[in-house]
Design a protein around this motif. Structure first.
Motif, PDB file in Angstrom:
ATOM      1  N   SER A 142       5.668 -13.485  23.354  1.00 45.48           N
ATOM      2  CA  SER A 142       5.954 -12.506  24.411  1.00 45.48           C
ATOM      3  C   SER A 142       6.985 -12.994  25.425  1.00 45.48           C
ATOM      4  N   ARG A 143       7.842 -13.920  25.030  1.00 48.32           N
ATOM      5  CA  ARG A 143       8.858 -14.392  25.972  1.00 48.32           C
ATOM      6  C   ARG A 143       9.833 -13.266  26.306  1.00 48.32           C
ATOM      7  N   ALA A 144       9.995 -12.976  27.589  1.00 51.97           N
ATOM      8  CA  ALA A 144      10.871 -11.883  28.035  1.00 51.97           C
ATOM      9  C   ALA A 144      12.314 -12.145  27.606  1.00 51.97           C
ATOM     10  N   TYR A 145      12.989 -11.083  27.202  1.00 48.35           N
ATOM     11  CA  TYR A 145      14.404 -11.089  26.829  1.00 48.35           C
ATOM     12  C   TYR A 145      14.699 -11.851  25.529  1.00 48.35           C
ATOM     13  N   SER A 146      13.674 -12.340  24.868  1.00 49.59           N
ATOM     14  CA  SER A 146      13.896 -12.984  23.580  1.00 49.59           C
ATOM     15  C   SER A 146      13.984 -11.919  22.495  1.00 49.59           C
ATOM     16  N   ARG A 147      14.801 -12.168  21.491  1.00 53.95           N
ATOM     17  CA  ARG A 147      14.881 -11.223  20.367  1.00 53.95           C
ATOM     18  C   ARG A 147      13.568 -11.177  19.598  1.00 53.95           C
ATOM     19  N   THR A 156       3.542 -17.129  12.891  1.00 53.13           N
ATOM     20  CA  THR A 156       2.623 -18.157  12.414  1.00 53.13           C
ATOM     21  C   THR A 156       2.800 -19.403  13.278  1.00 53.13           C
ATOM     22  N   ALA A 157       1.965 -20.398  13.058  1.00 52.20           N
ATOM     23  CA  ALA A 157       1.974 -21.599  13.887  1.00 52.20           C
ATOM     24  C   ALA A 157       3.277 -22.372  13.822  1.00 52.20           C
ATOM     25  N   ASP A 158       4.045 -22.218  12.742  1.00 50.45           N
ATOM     26  CA  ASP A 158       5.306 -22.963  12.629  1.00 50.45           C
ATOM     27  C   ASP A 158       6.527 -22.107  12.960  1.00 50.45           C
ATOM     28  N   GLY A 159       6.311 -20.943  13.581  1.00 48.93           N
ATOM     29  CA  GLY A 159       7.430 -20.139  14.060  1.00 48.93           C
ATOM     30  C   GLY A 159       7.956 -19.097  13.104  1.00 48.93           C
ATOM     31  N   GLN A 160       7.289 -18.864  11.992  1.00 46.83           N
ATOM     32  CA  GLN A 160       7.737 -17.836  11.054  1.00 46.83           C
ATOM     33  C   GLN A 160       7.285 -16.469  11.535  1.00 46.83           C
ATOM     34  N   VAL A 161       8.208 -15.515  11.584  1.00 47.68           N
ATOM     35  CA  VAL A 161       7.903 -14.175  12.080  1.00 47.68           C
ATOM     36  C   VAL A 161       7.159 -13.377  11.008  1.00 47.68           C
ATOM     37  N   VAL A 162       5.999 -12.836  11.391  1.00 43.93           N
ATOM     38  CA  VAL A 162       5.203 -11.996  10.487  1.00 43.93           C
ATOM     39  C   VAL A 162       5.672 -10.551  10.580  1.00 43.93           C
ATOM     40  N   GLY A 163       5.916 -10.086  11.798  1.00 40.42           N
ATOM     41  CA  GLY A 163       6.349  -8.713  12.017  1.00 40.42           C
ATOM     42  C   GLY A 163       6.096  -8.301  13.450  1.00 40.42           C
ATOM     43  N   ARG A 164       6.354  -7.033  13.741  1.00 41.72           N
ATOM     44  CA  ARG A 164       6.143  -6.541  15.098  1.00 41.72           C
ATOM     45  C   ARG A 164       4.650  -6.474  15.409  1.00 41.72           C
ATOM     46  N   TYR A 165       4.302  -6.861  16.613  1.00 42.60           N
ATOM     47  CA  TYR A 165       2.915  -6.876  17.062  1.00 42.60           C
ATOM     48  C   TYR A 165       2.333  -5.460  17.070  1.00 42.60           C
ATOM     49  N   GLY A 166       1.054  -5.358  16.710  1.00 44.27           N
ATOM     50  CA  GLY A 166       0.346  -4.088  16.821  1.00 44.27           C
ATOM     51  C   GLY A 166       0.001  -3.430  15.504  1.00 44.27           C
ATOM     52  N   GLY A 176      10.709 -20.022  20.292  1.00 44.02           N
ATOM     53  CA  GLY A 176      11.641 -18.976  19.891  1.00 44.02           C
ATOM     54  C   GLY A 176      12.843 -19.533  19.158  1.00 44.02           C
ATOM     55  N   SER A 177      13.276 -20.742  19.539  1.00 38.84           N
ATOM     56  CA  SER A 177      14.399 -21.379  18.855  1.00 38.84           C
ATOM     57  C   SER A 177      14.054 -21.689  17.411  1.00 38.84           C
ATOM     58  N   VAL A 178      12.811 -22.112  17.179  1.00 36.88           N
ATOM     59  CA  VAL A 178      12.361 -22.386  15.819  1.00 36.88           C
ATOM     60  C   VAL A 178      12.333 -21.101  14.998  1.00 36.88           C
TER      61      VAL A 178
END
Length: 198
Positions: free
Chosen positions: A130-135, A142-152, A179-181
């Motif tokens: 939920s970091r503001a202004y982050s893409r 996941t714990a290692d920074g892999q994006v699962v999808g949009r929340y909800g 977020g960098s990861v």
């Protein structure tokens, strides 16, 4: 009469041309099938009851899944030096042993079509970034920074690497580090599993 006069050149052109059309099409289908094989359908649930109501697992299996996810979160979750740093990237954080702060897991992934032998690999915790202004704001990770999808959402299609166990984390994350990861993993295509932890 020379034999070359009996060759139908127009027919040969059609045959050769059709071969060049068919081969790329076959390669495209093979590539698409290979891509599908690298994907996995998962459910993201938030509790034992949610697991029972929305997956194929029964009460006992969901209790085991939840406990496994909690243990994985303690082992692999992001660690921060302060509550402020942790909450700059995640909704809610808690103090953990060793003086670190860690985000509370939002839920855990359960494969939708798994056999009993493989199910233990699919209890990975997920976190709401939920970091503001982050893409990556409002994404599940996941714990290692892999994006699962949009929340909800409750159902996601993820790379199979997202369902695999993550490395144990021993390092802390700096501000904006998670977020960098995620950004780096996005450019890798989610193929690496090292993450930011040591």
């Amino acid at each position: 009469m020379k034999r070359t006069r009996t060759i139908n050149l127009e027919r040969m052109r059609k045959v050769i041309g059709s071969r060049f059309v068919i081969r790329p099409l076959a390669l495209g289908i093979a590539a698409a099938l290979a891509g599908c094989a690298q994907k996995e359908e998962v459910k993201v649930v938030t509790s034992v009851d949610d697991c029972v109501n929305n997956t194929e697992l029964d009460q006992q299996q969901c209790e085991v899944a939840y406990k496994s996810a909690v243990a994985e979160a303690a082992r692999t979750g992001p660690k921060y030096r302060s509550e402020e740093l942790c909450e700059s990237e995640f909704d809610n954080c808690r103090a953990s042993s060793g003086g670190f702060w860690m985000p509370l897991m939002t839920g855990f992934m359960v494969g939708s079509m798994l056999n009993n032998r493989d199910r233990h690999s699919y209890y990975n915790p997920v976190y709401h970034y939920s970091r503001a202004y982050s893409r990556y704001n409002d994404r599940l990770m996941t714990a290692d920074g892999q994006v699962v999808g949009r929340y909800g959402k409750t159902s996601y299609t993820v790379d199979r690497s997202a369902t695999k166990p993550k490395p144990t984390v021993t390092k802390t994350v700096s501000r904006g580090g998670f977020g960098s990861v995620a950004s780096a993993k996005s450019s890798w295509g989610g193929g690496r599993s090292g993450g930011w932890g040591g």
